[in-house]
Design a protein around this motif. Structure first.
Motif, short mmCIF file in Angstrom:
data_model
loop_
_atom_site.label_atom_id
_atom_site.label_comp_id
_atom_site.label_asym_id
_atom_site.label_seq_id
_atom_site.Cartn_x
_atom_site.Cartn_y
_atom_site.Cartn_z
N UNK A 56 0.97 -1.10 0.03
CA UNK A 56 0.04 -0.15 -0.01
C UNK A 56 0.85 1.35 -0.20
N UNK A 57 0.45 2.10 -0.64
CA UNK A 57 1.22 3.43 -0.64
C UNK A 57 0.07 4.50 -0.17
N UNK A 58 0.32 5.07 0.87
CA UNK A 58 -0.56 5.99 1.66
C UNK A 58 0.22 7.50 1.40
N UNK A 59 -0.58 8.43 0.69
CA UNK A 59 0.32 9.57 0.19
C UNK A 59 -0.67 10.81 0.27
N UNK A 60 -0.07 12.00 0.07
CA UNK A 60 -0.61 13.12 0.06
C UNK A 60 0.51 14.15 -0.60
N UNK A 73 3.60 13.10 7.33
CA UNK A 73 4.44 12.86 8.88
C UNK A 73 3.35 12.52 9.55
N UNK A 74 2.20 13.12 9.82
CA UNK A 74 0.87 12.86 10.42
C UNK A 74 0.32 11.39 10.13
N UNK A 75 0.22 11.20 8.96
CA UNK A 75 -0.06 9.93 8.51
C UNK A 75 0.72 8.86 8.81
N UNK A 76 1.94 8.91 8.88
CA UNK A 76 3.03 8.09 9.42
C UNK A 76 3.06 7.68 10.55
N UNK A 77 2.68 8.96 11.43
CA UNK A 77 2.62 8.73 12.95
C UNK A 77 1.32 7.86 13.35
N UNK A 78 0.22 8.04 12.50
CA UNK A 78 -0.92 7.48 12.83
C UNK A 78 -0.95 5.80 12.46
N UNK A 79 -0.17 5.63 11.47
CA UNK A 79 -0.13 4.31 10.99
C UNK A 79 0.77 3.47 11.85
N UNK A 128 3.74 2.04 2.70
CA UNK A 128 4.65 3.04 2.43
C UNK A 128 4.00 4.46 2.63
N UNK A 129 4.50 5.21 3.38
CA UNK A 129 3.93 6.58 3.75
C UNK A 129 4.83 7.79 3.14
N UNK A 130 4.34 8.56 2.02
CA UNK A 130 5.41 9.35 1.48
C UNK A 130 4.58 10.35 0.69
#
Length: 259
Positions: free
Chosen positions: A47-51, A58-64, A77-79
Motif C-alpha cells: 500500500x502507498x498512503x500519500x498526499x 508525517x501525521x499519517x505516518x505517525x498514525x499508521x 509506504x507513507x510518502x
C-alpha cells in the motif's frame, strides 16, 4: 478504534474501479484512509498512503505506527507524491534531482529575450505556473490544445508556439544539469510505468487531500494502480469537481461516478 458502519463499508470495500471519498473537515475521511491501509496490509497487499504536503504525510505516518502492527507497517509506504515520483524516475535516471524554483525561474527568464521579447517575465512565469505545470504539459501539441482558464489574456498561435520554445528550452537546460521540475518528474515516472520499463511497487494507492494535487500527480497515481484500478482511493473536500489547472478527474481517465 471505533468505526461508523459507513466508514467500515469503505474500509473493506472491494471496488472495481477508483473510489472517491468526500466530506468536510472533521468527517473522518482520513480515518477511512488509515484503516483501509491497515485492512489491505492485513491481506498482504502493498500500500502507498500519500498526499501532497510533507507535514500531512508525517501525521499519517505517525498514525499508521500507532494503528498497525510491525508486519502491517512493513507493507505500507507513507510518502509524498513527489517523493515517490522522484524515487520511481531515479530508477531509470539515478542522478536525476528536482530543480528548485530559482533554477526553473532562471532557466525560463534566460530564454525570454530570444523567443518572447514582447512578453515580460512575470507573464511567462505565470503561464508556466498556471497552465503548463498544473496541466502537466510536456509537448507542443498538448500546450497548443491546452485551455488557459483564468489567464485573462488571449494569445495567438504564433505567440503560443514562441512561449513553448521558452518552456521546452528551459526543461532542456535543466535536463542538461540532471534537474527537472516536479511536473516533468511525475510525467517521467508515469511514462516508465506505462511503458513497463518499471513495475508498480504497490497493489493499492490511498490519497489524502486530493484537492492539493495537479494533473501530473494524479496521472502518476492512476498509473501506479493501472493493474488494479479498484486499488485507488481518493480522499478530499466535499464538492470539489474541478482541480488546479481546470481539469476534472474524469478528464484524466479517473472515473469515480457511482463509487
Amino acid at each position: 478504534s471505533f468505526l461508523h458502519p459507513s466508514q467500515r463499508a469503505l474500509v473493506t470495500l472491494e471496488a472495481r474501479g477508483p473510489v472517491k471519498v468526500t466530506g468536510s473537515a472533521g468527517t473522518g475521511k482520513t480515518i477511512v484512509a488509515l484503516h483501509r491501509a491497515r485492512h489491505l496490509a492485513q491481506q498482504g497487499r502493498r500500500v502507498l498512503l500519500t498526499s501532497f504536503v510533507r507535514t500531512l504525510c508525517g501525521n499519517l505516518d505517525r498514525a499508521i505506527k500507532q494503528l498497525c502492527s510491525p508486519d502491517e507497517q512493513a507493507r505500507i509506504t507513507v510518502t509524498t507524491v513527489h517523493a515517490q515520483a522522484l524515487a520511481l524516475a531515479q530508477r531509470a535516471e539515478p542522478g536525476l534531482q528536482p530543480a528548485s524554483d530559482r533554477d526553473i525561474e532562471a532557466a525560463l527568464t534566460r530564454l525570454i529575450p530570444q523567443y518572447t521579447p514582447s512578453f515580460d517575465a512575470s507573464f511567462v512565469l505565470a503561464e508556466w505556473n498556471h497552465v503548463v505545470v498544473p496541466q502537466g504539459l510536456t509537448t507542443w501539441d498538448e500546450y497548443r490544445a491546452a485551455r488557459r482558464i483564468g489567464r485573462g489574456t488571449a494569445i495567438s498561435l504564433r505567440d503560443r508556439k514562441a512561449l513553448w520554445q521558452v518552456f521546452s528550452g528551459a526543461r532542456e537546460t535543466l535536463a542538461s544539469r540532471g534537474r527537472a521540475d516536479f511536473a516533468a518528474i511525475c510525467a517521467r515516472a508515469t511514462e516508465l510505468l506505462s511503458s513497463a520499463q518499471i513495475v508498480s511497487p504497490f497493489d493499492a494507492v490511498l490519497v489524502d487531500e486530493i484537492q492539493d494535487l495537479k494533473a501530473p500527480e494524479l496521472r502518476l497515481l492512476k498509473q501506479l494502480c493501472a493493474h488494479n484500478p479498484g486499488g485507488l482511493l481518493l480522499v478530499g473536500d466535499a464538492g470539489q469537481r474541478i482541480y488546479p489547472g481546470g481539469f476534472s478527474l474524469s478528464a484524466l481517465g479517473i472515473e469515480v461516478r457511482g463509487r
